[in-house]
Design a protein around this motif. Sequence first.
Motif, PDB file in Angstrom:
ATOM      1  N   ALA A 277      51.138  32.797  42.420  1.00  0.00           N
ATOM      2  CA  ALA A 277      50.820  31.624  42.803  1.00  0.00           C
ATOM      3  C   ALA A 277      49.240  31.084  41.622  1.00  0.00           C
ATOM      4  O   ALA A 277      49.169  29.818  41.793  1.00  0.00           O
ATOM      5  N   GLN A 278      48.079  32.128  41.765  1.00  0.00           N
ATOM      6  CA  GLN A 278      46.602  31.619  41.667  1.00  0.00           C
ATOM      7  C   GLN A 278      47.183  31.193  39.401  1.00  0.00           C
ATOM      8  O   GLN A 278      46.848  29.943  39.385  1.00  0.00           O
TER       9      GLN A 278
ATOM     10  N   SER B  20      52.427  42.571  47.352  1.00  0.00           N
ATOM     11  CA  SER B  20      51.590  40.790  48.347  1.00  0.00           C
ATOM     12  C   SER B  20      50.779  40.706  46.673  1.00  0.00           C
ATOM     13  O   SER B  20      49.628  39.402  46.706  1.00  0.00           O
ATOM     14  N   THR B  21      50.911  41.498  46.392  1.00  0.00           N
ATOM     15  CA  THR B  21      48.654  41.577  45.299  1.00  0.00           C
ATOM     16  C   THR B  21      49.502  40.570  44.406  1.00  0.00           C
ATOM     17  O   THR B  21      49.058  39.758  43.359  1.00  0.00           O
TER      18      THR B  21
ATOM     19  N   ASP C   7      52.123  38.839  44.693  1.00  0.00           N
ATOM     20  CA  ASP C   7      52.823  37.280  44.826  1.00  0.00           C
ATOM     21  C   ASP C   7      51.387  36.607  44.560  1.00  0.00           C
ATOM     22  O   ASP C   7      51.659  35.172  44.096  1.00  0.00           O
ATOM     23  N   ALA C   8      49.826  36.988  44.995  1.00  0.00           N
ATOM     24  CA  ALA C   8      49.124  36.497  45.322  1.00  0.00           C
ATOM     25  C   ALA C   8      48.577  35.525  43.480  1.00  0.00           C
ATOM     26  O   ALA C   8      48.036  34.626  43.572  1.00  0.00           O
ATOM     27  N   ARG C   9      48.863  37.151  42.692  1.00  0.00           N
ATOM     28  CA  ARG C   9      48.185  36.485  41.333  1.00  0.00           C
ATOM     29  C   ARG C   9      49.109  35.536  40.452  1.00  0.00           C
ATOM     30  O   ARG C   9      48.755  34.444  40.043  1.00  0.00           O
TER      31      ARG C   9
END
Length: 214
Positions: A200-201, A193-194, A196-198
């Motif tokens: 995406a950012q 999840s970390t 994927d979020a990074r």
Amino acid sequence: MTNLFTRIKDTITADLHEAIDKKEKQNPIALLNQYLRQCEQETEKVRKLLERQYTLKDEFTREYQQAVELTEKRKHQAEIASKAGETELYQFATAEFQQYSDRAERLSASLEQVNGQLEELERKYQEMKHKLKDMHLRRMELMGRENVTRANLRINQVLDSNSYSDKSYSKFKEIENYLDRLEHQVNSSFHRSTIDARIAQLEKEMKLEESKSI
């Protein structure tokens, strides 16, 4: 015939002792509790006998006091009858005096005997109570040591997986393995999840830079 009855008695006694030994090996504390209950019952029987002895003492005391009072009464009446010259009345009072006097003497001896027996019963009863209390305390000590022994055995079985067969595992070991797997799953999910979020950012920032350069 006597020998036959003797052999039967010996056989029954041997079987009884064997049953007691077997029960003692299986559950010694339970057998100890049974013995203690029997001792409590015997102590209770002595207590009731002691109460009866106190009641008997009271009855002897009343009878003795009554005999003494009547002895003194008849003695006084005999003296009055003698002074009054009443021969027949004097003889009757004297005879009564002698009977009550003899009764008082006999009751005095009986009362002394009852008091002696009462003191002996009281002493034995107190001794039985002390022994019973000591046995209860010893049972508590034995139960405490037995509990510690059983607890240590269980702890050793739980912590030492070598005490089980090859196909068995320690319960603690199973829990530890499960916690390891769960922790790995949580960590993996957290990292995914970390990431994927990074990513995406980063993609968002890159698109924003591209739009600015056009």
